[in-house]
Design a protein around this motif. Structure first.
Motif, PDB file in Angstrom:
ATOM      1  N   ASP A 120       0.797  -1.223   0.000  1.00 58.59           N
ATOM      2  CA  ASP A 120       0.000   0.000   0.000  1.00 58.59           C
ATOM      3  C   ASP A 120       0.834   1.280   0.000  1.00 58.59           C
ATOM      4  O   ASP A 120       0.425   2.302   0.546  1.00 58.59           O
ATOM      5  CB  ASP A 120      -0.975   0.027   1.184  1.00 58.59           C
ATOM      6  CG  ASP A 120      -1.984  -1.102   1.115  1.00 58.59           C
ATOM      7  OD1 ASP A 120      -2.360  -1.487  -0.008  1.00 58.59           O
ATOM      8  OD2 ASP A 120      -2.388  -1.587   2.183  1.00 58.59           O
ATOM      9  N   THR A 121       2.025   1.234  -0.591  1.00 60.84           N
ATOM     10  CA  THR A 121       2.829   2.446  -0.739  1.00 60.84           C
ATOM     11  C   THR A 121       3.023   2.736  -2.222  1.00 60.84           C
ATOM     12  O   THR A 121       3.031   1.825  -3.050  1.00 60.84           O
ATOM     13  CB  THR A 121       4.211   2.312  -0.063  1.00 60.84           C
ATOM     14  OG1 THR A 121       4.957   1.271  -0.703  1.00 60.84           O
ATOM     15  CG2 THR A 121       4.083   2.031   1.415  1.00 60.84           C
ATOM     16  N   TYR A 122       3.172   4.020  -2.536  1.00 61.16           N
ATOM     17  CA  TYR A 122       3.344   4.451  -3.910  1.00 61.16           C
ATOM     18  C   TYR A 122       4.471   5.466  -3.996  1.00 61.16           C
ATOM     19  O   TYR A 122       4.730   6.204  -3.046  1.00 61.16           O
ATOM     20  CB  TYR A 122       2.047   5.058  -4.451  1.00 61.16           C
ATOM     21  CG  TYR A 122       0.944   4.039  -4.515  1.00 61.16           C
ATOM     22  CD1 TYR A 122       0.771   3.255  -5.644  1.00 61.16           C
ATOM     23  CD2 TYR A 122       0.100   3.834  -3.429  1.00 61.16           C
ATOM     24  CE1 TYR A 122      -0.222   2.304  -5.706  1.00 61.16           C
ATOM     25  CE2 TYR A 122      -0.903   2.878  -3.477  1.00 61.16           C
ATOM     26  CZ  TYR A 122      -1.055   2.117  -4.623  1.00 61.16           C
ATOM     27  OH  TYR A 122      -2.021   1.168  -4.678  1.00 61.16           O
ATOM     28  N   LEU A 123       5.130   5.488  -5.129  1.00 61.73           N
ATOM     29  CA  LEU A 123       6.211   6.420  -5.388  1.00 61.73           C
ATOM     30  C   LEU A 123       5.971   7.110  -6.722  1.00 61.73           C
ATOM     31  O   LEU A 123       5.201   6.638  -7.549  1.00 61.73           O
ATOM     32  CB  LEU A 123       7.555   5.687  -5.451  1.00 61.73           C
ATOM     33  CG  LEU A 123       8.016   4.979  -4.181  1.00 61.73           C
ATOM     34  CD1 LEU A 123       9.254   4.148  -4.465  1.00 61.73           C
ATOM     35  CD2 LEU A 123       8.304   5.998  -3.087  1.00 61.73           C
ATOM     36  N   CYS A 124       6.651   8.221  -6.921  1.00 63.00           N
ATOM     37  CA  CYS A 124       6.631   8.911  -8.202  1.00 63.00           C
ATOM     38  C   CYS A 124       7.909   8.531  -8.949  1.00 63.00           C
ATOM     39  O   CYS A 124       9.013   8.745  -8.456  1.00 63.00           O
ATOM     40  CB  CYS A 124       6.578  10.417  -7.982  1.00 63.00           C
ATOM     41  SG  CYS A 124       6.634  11.372  -9.489  1.00 63.00           S
ATOM     42  N   GLU A 125       7.750   7.921 -10.123  1.00 68.87           N
ATOM     43  CA  GLU A 125       8.892   7.550 -10.965  1.00 68.87           C
ATOM     44  C   GLU A 125       9.092   8.638 -12.011  1.00 68.87           C
ATOM     45  O   GLU A 125       8.152   9.033 -12.690  1.00 68.87           O
ATOM     46  CB  GLU A 125       8.627   6.218 -11.657  1.00 68.87           C
ATOM     47  CG  GLU A 125       9.738   5.774 -12.580  1.00 68.87           C
ATOM     48  CD  GLU A 125       9.371   4.505 -13.330  1.00 68.87           C
ATOM     49  OE1 GLU A 125       9.367   4.532 -14.575  1.00 68.87           O
ATOM     50  OE2 GLU A 125       9.079   3.493 -12.658  1.00 68.87           O
ATOM     51  N   TYR A 126      10.310   9.135 -12.132  1.00 72.47           N
ATOM     52  CA  TYR A 126      10.582  10.202 -13.090  1.00 72.47           C
ATOM     53  C   TYR A 126      12.007  10.087 -13.631  1.00 72.47           C
ATOM     54  O   TYR A 126      12.815   9.305 -13.131  1.00 72.47           O
ATOM     55  CB  TYR A 126      10.371  11.571 -12.435  1.00 72.47           C
ATOM     56  CG  TYR A 126      11.393  11.892 -11.354  1.00 72.47           C
ATOM     57  CD1 TYR A 126      12.506  12.682 -11.631  1.00 72.47           C
ATOM     58  CD2 TYR A 126      11.237  11.408 -10.059  1.00 72.47           C
ATOM     59  CE1 TYR A 126      13.434  12.970 -10.653  1.00 72.47           C
ATOM     60  CE2 TYR A 126      12.159  11.690  -9.071  1.00 72.47           C
ATOM     61  CZ  TYR A 126      13.259  12.480  -9.371  1.00 72.47           C
ATOM     62  OH  TYR A 126      14.176  12.765  -8.400  1.00 72.47           O
ATOM     63  N   SER A 127      12.272  10.857 -14.665  1.00 74.93           N
ATOM     64  CA  SER A 127      13.618  10.945 -15.229  1.00 74.93           C
ATOM     65  C   SER A 127      14.131  12.359 -15.015  1.00 74.93           C
ATOM     66  O   SER A 127      13.363  13.317 -15.029  1.00 74.93           O
ATOM     67  CB  SER A 127      13.605  10.626 -16.728  1.00 74.93           C
ATOM     68  OG  SER A 127      13.206   9.302 -16.945  1.00 74.93           O
ATOM     69  N   GLN A 128      15.436  12.500 -14.838  1.00 74.35           N
ATOM     70  CA  GLN A 128      16.036  13.813 -14.626  1.00 74.35           C
ATOM     71  C   GLN A 128      16.717  14.259 -15.910  1.00 74.35           C
ATOM     72  O   GLN A 128      17.394  13.471 -16.573  1.00 74.35           O
ATOM     73  CB  GLN A 128      17.047  13.743 -13.493  1.00 74.35           C
ATOM     74  CG  GLN A 128      17.653  15.076 -13.135  1.00 74.35           C
ATOM     75  CD  GLN A 128      18.574  14.945 -11.943  1.00 74.35           C
ATOM     76  OE1 GLN A 128      19.261  13.939 -11.793  1.00 74.35           O
ATOM     77  NE2 GLN A 128      18.581  15.952 -11.101  1.00 74.35           N
ATOM     78  N   TYR A 129      16.531  15.524 -16.278  1.00 74.70           N
ATOM     79  CA  TYR A 129      17.126  16.071 -17.494  1.00 74.70           C
ATOM     80  C   TYR A 129      18.448  16.727 -17.141  1.00 74.70           C
ATOM     81  O   TYR A 129      18.512  17.620 -16.307  1.00 74.70           O
ATOM     82  CB  TYR A 129      16.178  17.095 -18.116  1.00 74.70           C
ATOM     83  CG  TYR A 129      16.640  17.610 -19.454  1.00 74.70           C
ATOM     84  CD1 TYR A 129      16.362  16.894 -20.606  1.00 74.70           C
ATOM     85  CD2 TYR A 129      17.337  18.796 -19.561  1.00 74.70           C
ATOM     86  CE1 TYR A 129      16.762  17.351 -21.840  1.00 74.70           C
ATOM     87  CE2 TYR A 129      17.746  19.268 -20.792  1.00 74.70           C
ATOM     88  CZ  TYR A 129      17.463  18.546 -21.933  1.00 74.70           C
ATOM     89  OH  TYR A 129      17.877  19.012 -23.160  1.00 74.70           O
ATOM     90  N   SER A 130      19.549  16.271 -17.748  1.00 73.07           N
ATOM     91  CA  SER A 130      20.843  16.909 -17.556  1.00 73.07           C
ATOM     92  C   SER A 130      21.717  16.620 -18.770  1.00 73.07           C
ATOM     93  O   SER A 130      21.651  15.550 -19.373  1.00 73.07           O
ATOM     94  CB  SER A 130      21.524  16.426 -16.271  1.00 73.07           C
ATOM     95  OG  SER A 130      21.783  15.046 -16.345  1.00 73.07           O
ATOM     96  N   ASN A 131      22.508  17.594 -19.145  1.00 72.73           N
ATOM     97  CA  ASN A 131      23.420  17.486 -20.289  1.00 72.73           C
ATOM     98  C   ASN A 131      22.703  17.040 -21.562  1.00 72.73           C
ATOM     99  O   ASN A 131      23.213  16.232 -22.332  1.00 72.73           O
ATOM    100  CB  ASN A 131      24.579  16.538 -19.983  1.00 72.73           C
ATOM    101  CG  ASN A 131      25.411  17.026 -18.815  1.00 72.73           C
ATOM    102  OD1 ASN A 131      25.620  18.228 -18.655  1.00 72.73           O
ATOM    103  ND2 ASN A 131      25.873  16.102 -17.991  1.00 72.73           N
TER     104      ASN A 131
END
Length: 186
Positions: free
Chosen positions: A15-26
């Motif tokens: 019952d836990t959730y996370l936010c999955e994302y990508s980071q923009y660099s270079n």
């Protein structure tokens, strides 16, 4: 310029959730990265649509459809791509990043799987078995579904106690929310 798009994924614990994302660099997106810091989860579709209409730039894809681009007035090529949102039939608002083709045509196409579901774009369904009725509509005229009787801001009450939702009626031109269909419990 640090805006990112994430999608909600299940965490390792029950019952836990996370936010999955990508980071923009270079000049590239790196990830996936995860965070428990959520935003926007308490905003309903109408509030999001109003916010996008008021604050985002309306752009046109190369296929003629429109999308919203969220970019500041001094957006430069070295900045991360602008976040964009496109109303996708059967899904709702689909979020991604704006891309520019070699011919200079911009489009909202680098979708990241983040979808803000909406009754405006859900596929119509009907599992009604008898006589149906619709609850009250708001920000509407007449039956709340015909030409000049609804808008993108029309909303429908929930089916009243003692009844259940059994379907939706597709309203004029898919520009309005779908009309909720209810039938009485037996």
């Amino acid at each position: 310029m640090n805006d990112i798009i994430g999608k909600v994924v299940k965490g390792n614990e029950k019952d836990t959730y996370l936010c999955e994302y990508s980071q923009y660099s270079n000049g590239a997106f790196n990830g996936p990265l995860y965070t428990g810091d959520f935003r926007w989860l308490d905003v309903n579709y109408e509030q999001l649509a109003s916010w996008l209409t008021s604050l985002a730039h309306v752009e046109k894809n190369d296929n003629g459809s429109h999308y919203f681009a969220l970019r500041c007035s001094d957006h430069q090529p070295e900045h991360p791509p602008a976040i964009c949102a496109q109303a996708t039939s059967g899904k709702g608002f689909e979020f991604g990043y704006e891309v520019t083709a070699e011919n200079g045509q911009k489009s909202c196409s680098e979708f990241v799987g983040a979808v803000y579901a909406s009754p405006f774009f859900n596929l119509a369904w009907n599992e009604c078995k008898g006589d149906t009725f619709s609850p009250s509509c708001h920000q509407c005229n007449g039956d709340g579904c015909g030409a000049f009787q609804c808008s993108a801001f029309t909303t429908w009450d929930q089916c009243p106690s003692g009844s259940h939702e059994c379907g939706f009626q597709v309203c004029v031109g898919n520009l309005c929310s779908q009309k909720r269909l209810c039938e009485w419990d037996k």
